[in-house]
Design an enzyme around this catalytic site. Structure first.
Site, PDB file in Angstrom:
ATOM      1  N   LYS A  28      31.770  28.802   8.311  1.00  0.00           N
ATOM      2  CA  LYS A  28      31.459  28.867   6.874  1.00  0.00           C
ATOM      3  C   LYS A  28      32.488  28.151   6.010  1.00  0.00           C
ATOM      4  CE  LYS A  28      28.906  33.226   7.010  1.00  0.00           C
ATOM      5  NZ  LYS A  28      28.736  34.543   6.378  1.00  0.00           N
ATOM      6  N   LYS A 230      19.993  39.365   3.159  1.00  0.00           N
ATOM      7  CA  LYS A 230      20.661  38.272   3.864  1.00  0.00           C
ATOM      8  C   LYS A 230      22.081  38.087   3.346  1.00  0.00           C
ATOM      9  CE  LYS A 230      16.671  37.804   5.677  1.00  0.00           C
ATOM     10  NZ  LYS A 230      16.410  38.605   6.874  1.00  0.00           N
ATOM     11  N   ASP A 231      22.883  37.473   4.196  1.00  0.00           N
ATOM     12  CA  ASP A 231      24.280  37.209   3.899  1.00  0.00           C
ATOM     13  C   ASP A 231      24.424  36.470   2.580  1.00  0.00           C
ATOM     14  OD1 ASP A 231      27.017  36.351   4.046  1.00  0.00           O
ATOM     15  OD2 ASP A 231      26.902  36.604   6.216  1.00  0.00           O
ATOM     16  N   LYS A 232      25.435  36.829   1.795  1.00  0.00           N
ATOM     17  CA  LYS A 232      25.692  36.114   0.551  1.00  0.00           C
ATOM     18  C   LYS A 232      26.215  34.716   0.829  1.00  0.00           C
ATOM     19  CE  LYS A 232      28.483  36.027  -3.632  1.00  0.00           C
ATOM     20  NZ  LYS A 232      29.429  36.724  -4.524  1.00  0.00           N
ATOM     21  N   HIS A 472      26.331  42.968  -0.398  1.00  0.00           N
ATOM     22  CA  HIS A 472      25.739  42.338   0.771  1.00  0.00           C
ATOM     23  C   HIS A 472      25.099  43.398   1.651  1.00  0.00           C
ATOM     24  CE1 HIS A 472      25.023  39.814   4.162  1.00  0.00           C
ATOM     25  NE2 HIS A 472      25.805  40.534   4.915  1.00  0.00           N
TER      26      HIS A 472
END
Length: 687
Positions: A28, A230-232, A472
């Protein structure tokens, strides 16, 4: 109580399946390096393919407004007299006066009327139906009566399916209660009452995105349904449903939405609820890859596809703050309500200044209103506790129950996950990861399911993996245990081992609860010994609050080893680390220009940023760089070639992609660790 942000070893994440060496890679570095597409119950990957609204089946609003206008031109004496025999003189006279005001043109600012209290549900239904048939310009709903045993029917003028200014009453003008539009006749009967659409979002969590859309539509967030959040720090696409909204209205928001798009509209009968998904499709790009050789990377990538990874609950399950959520769960299981509240409210290390100031202010002053004015709204649990203290001072249990259920239950589920992770590590440490042994538990082949990584609904149909950032949420699919005597698992005997019917892929371990069994070997001791150290019994409860008691939960089972499905990987070379290396759904729709690739290397076509301006696409928050530094670094580094590894795979909704990446890299998946890697990379680029 001095605490630190939990490391993987603190929550039982300790082993790997393979003994292959890992390599360096940054997870990421940009939020677009982590793409998530939901997989629905039919196995379809959910993608954003169009932003256009389909033709509406009928222009309901105009039709109803015309009908209402025509209806108001005639007399309703006959209908009112029939209503008198149904509801009585008092309500008939009230309705007659109400209609007279409407026909006289006084509907602007006209308050709704409330009919007499009625405890007979069948009779109330008859009244609702009478209004639907005879008074199509009116809408009814049911509200609480003057006592617990009665209800009242409320009547108002229909807005024709549109939110007209004159009908948009403030809630205080409606007695504090929102109108229930389910009684509206303005929705065509042949059209599903829920609009389903695909929500695409960049660097935003699901609740935040829906909050923005809800505000634009003038509706509450609870009007939306979704299968999982869902993931931020990602680009994600998922299904969402909303009650009685038109596709054209949502599609018109796309021009105003930033980092959010909606599309692929259709009308359906039922709304989505948590858990209605098979899993997620991940496209993950690891940047700044450095290894002894390319063969090391290729061997690790191949092994992940063939053998999988240990199906740990990832770090986000335990929160990202310095107060691990499983510690709060342990306090709840012990019945230590005051301690649990203190853990939620007290100052913590490493938080943003605005949050730290609010926590310190409350600790020193105990001023609830002052703290609430300082406390950011996304801190849902903290605000709920404080609001409860205003009504019930000093009642710690009541304050904990004021936290939304899916959030407060995650504290206990986090502790269950903590025990499970440690048990999984013990199983691998004692018996390896390539064979079954006597005493292992396996999913019974009579109940075989491709995705037995599920947990029972009370452990898994929660919606929060990082809920303790309060932004989240995680989706974990649920599976209720079958009736007593029909266990979905069995404990292996020496005869089972000799039969060769079971492999390490079949091994499961329990999530503690009243209806699970444990392995018939020393792995079972891990659960009880670890819980005992925390002064917790897995077989007896020290209090009678069921939702905070493991003995009141049925429990469930989770696959120990998980293989990624539809697994693909490729190595890329790039010269500008600020440019995306994977296409998002929106890239494909807008047909952005392909990014500048290095010729003669293993690469796939990529896309530039959607808006065509790299400087306007912020790096993921984990990077902690200024925009200026980011841009300067990318410019100075254009002539240097870097390596990336791009992976695509599907996982059940209860599995964590970060744990698959951990197996590949053989390094921590913590935000702090990858932030450090990224800072090292940026520092080297600027020297």
């Amino acid at each position: 109580m001095a605490m630190k942000t939990p490391e993987e070893s603190d929550v039982g994440i300790a082993c790997y399946i393979s003994d292959l060496p890992g390599f360096r890679g940054i997870l990421k570095q940009r939020y677009a390096d982590f793409i998530v597409n939901e997989v629905d119950l039919e196995g379809n990957v959910v993608r954003l393919t169009t932003l256009e609204a389909p033709p509406e089946p009928v222009n309901v609003a105009e039709k109803n407004e015309t009908n209402a206008s025509d209806q108001l031109k005639r007399s309703y004496d006959a209908e009112i007299e029939s209503f008198r025999s149904l509801a009585g003189d008092s309500d008939a006279d009230l309705l007659q006066s109400f209609i007279a005001q409407i026909t006289s043109g006084a509907e602007d600012g006209l308050s709704p009327i409330v009919l007499s209290p009625n405890s007979d549900k069948i009779h109330r239904t008859a009244i609702h139906n009478y209004f639907k048939e005879k008074f199509k310009f009116l809408v009814t709903d049911t509200i609480d009566g003057p006592d617990a045993s009665t209800k009242c029917i409320r009547v108002r003028v229909s807005s024709g399916g549109q939110s007209k200014g004159k009908m948009s009453k403030k809630r205080k003008e409606r007695g504090g209660k929102p109108f229930d539009s389910r009684g509206s006749s303005s929705w065509p009967e042949h059209v599903g009452k829920f609009l389903r659409f695909h929500l695409y979002k960049e660097n935003k969590d699901t609740q935040e995105a829906l909050g923005v859309i809800g505000k634009m539509l003038g509706i509450q967030s609870r009007s939306f349904g979704f299968a999982g959040t869902k993931d931020k720090r990602a680009v994600s696409t998922q299904r969402v449903t909303v009650f009685k909204q038109y596709a054209s209205k949502l599609a018109s928001l796309n021009e105003k939405l930033i980092g959010i798009k909606v599309g692929d509209f259709c009308y359906v009968k039922d709304g989505l609820v948590l858990g209605q998904l098979l899993g997620n499709r991940f496209t993950v790009t690891l940047r700044g890859v450095i290894a002894d050789s390319e063969d090391t990377i290729k061997a690790a990538a191949d092994a992940l596809g063939k053998r999988g990874f240990i199906n740990y609950f990832g770090l986000q399950r335990f929160g990202s703050g310095s107060v691990p959520t499983h510690n709060i769960g342990a306090a709840l299981l012990r019945g230590e309500w005051k301690t649990a509240v203190s853990m939620i409210l007290d100052p913590r290390e490493g938080e943003k200044d605005v949050i730290a100031i609010a926590r310190e202010y409350y600790k020193e002053s105990k001023d609830i209103d002052g703290t609430l004015s300082r406390m950011p709204r996304h801190l849902v649990a903290e605000r709920a506790v404080l609001q409860s203290f205003k009504k019930f001072p000093g009642n710690y249990l009541q304050a904990l129950k004021a936290i939304p259920r899916t959030l407060r239950m995650m504290y206990v589920h986090s502790y269950q996950s903590y025990l499970w992770n440690h048990a999984a590590s013990a199983r691998v440490q004692k018996y390896g990861s390539d064979q079954v042994v006597v005493g292992d538990m396996v999913h019974h082949q009579e109940h075989d399911d491709e995705n037995v990584a599920e947990v029972v609904s009370e452990c898994g149909n929660d919606d929060s993996s990082d809920a303790f950032d309060h932004v989240h949420l995680d989706e974990t699919s649920g599976m209720d245990l079958p009736a007593e005597g029909h266990s979905p698992v069995k404990v292996l005997t020496s005869e089972d081992i000799a039969s060769g019917r079971y492999s390490f892929d079949d091994i499961v371990l329990p999530m503690p609860g009243s209806r699970v069994i444990y392995p018939n070997n020393d792995v079972a001791d891990i659960y009880h010994d670890l819980a005992k150290k925390d002064s917790i019994s897995l077989t007896e409860s020290v209090h009678n609050v069921k939702e905070f008691s493991i003995t009141s939960m049925t429990g469930g089972y989770r696959r120990v080893f998980q293989k990624p499905m539809d697994y693909e990987w490729e190595m890329l070379r790039y010269s500008d680390y600020s440019v995306p290396l994977a296409e998002t759904d929106l890239d494909k729709i807008t047909k952005s220009k392909p990014l500048r690739l290095v010729e003669g290397n293993e690469c796939v076509k990529g896309k530039d940023f959607v808006n065509g301006n790299k400087e306007n696409d912020p790096l993921d928050s984990v990077i902690s760089l200024t925009r200026e530094n980011s841009v300067n670094a990318s410019i100075s580094d254009r002539d240097e070639i870097h390596m990336a590894l791009k992976l695509a795979f599907t996982l059940p909704s209860s599995s964590y992609a970060t744990m698959a990446i951990r197996e590949l890299l053989k390094t921590s998946t913590s935000v702090a660790f990858h932030k450090t890697l990224n800072q090292e990379t940026c520092s080297s680029l600027q020297t």
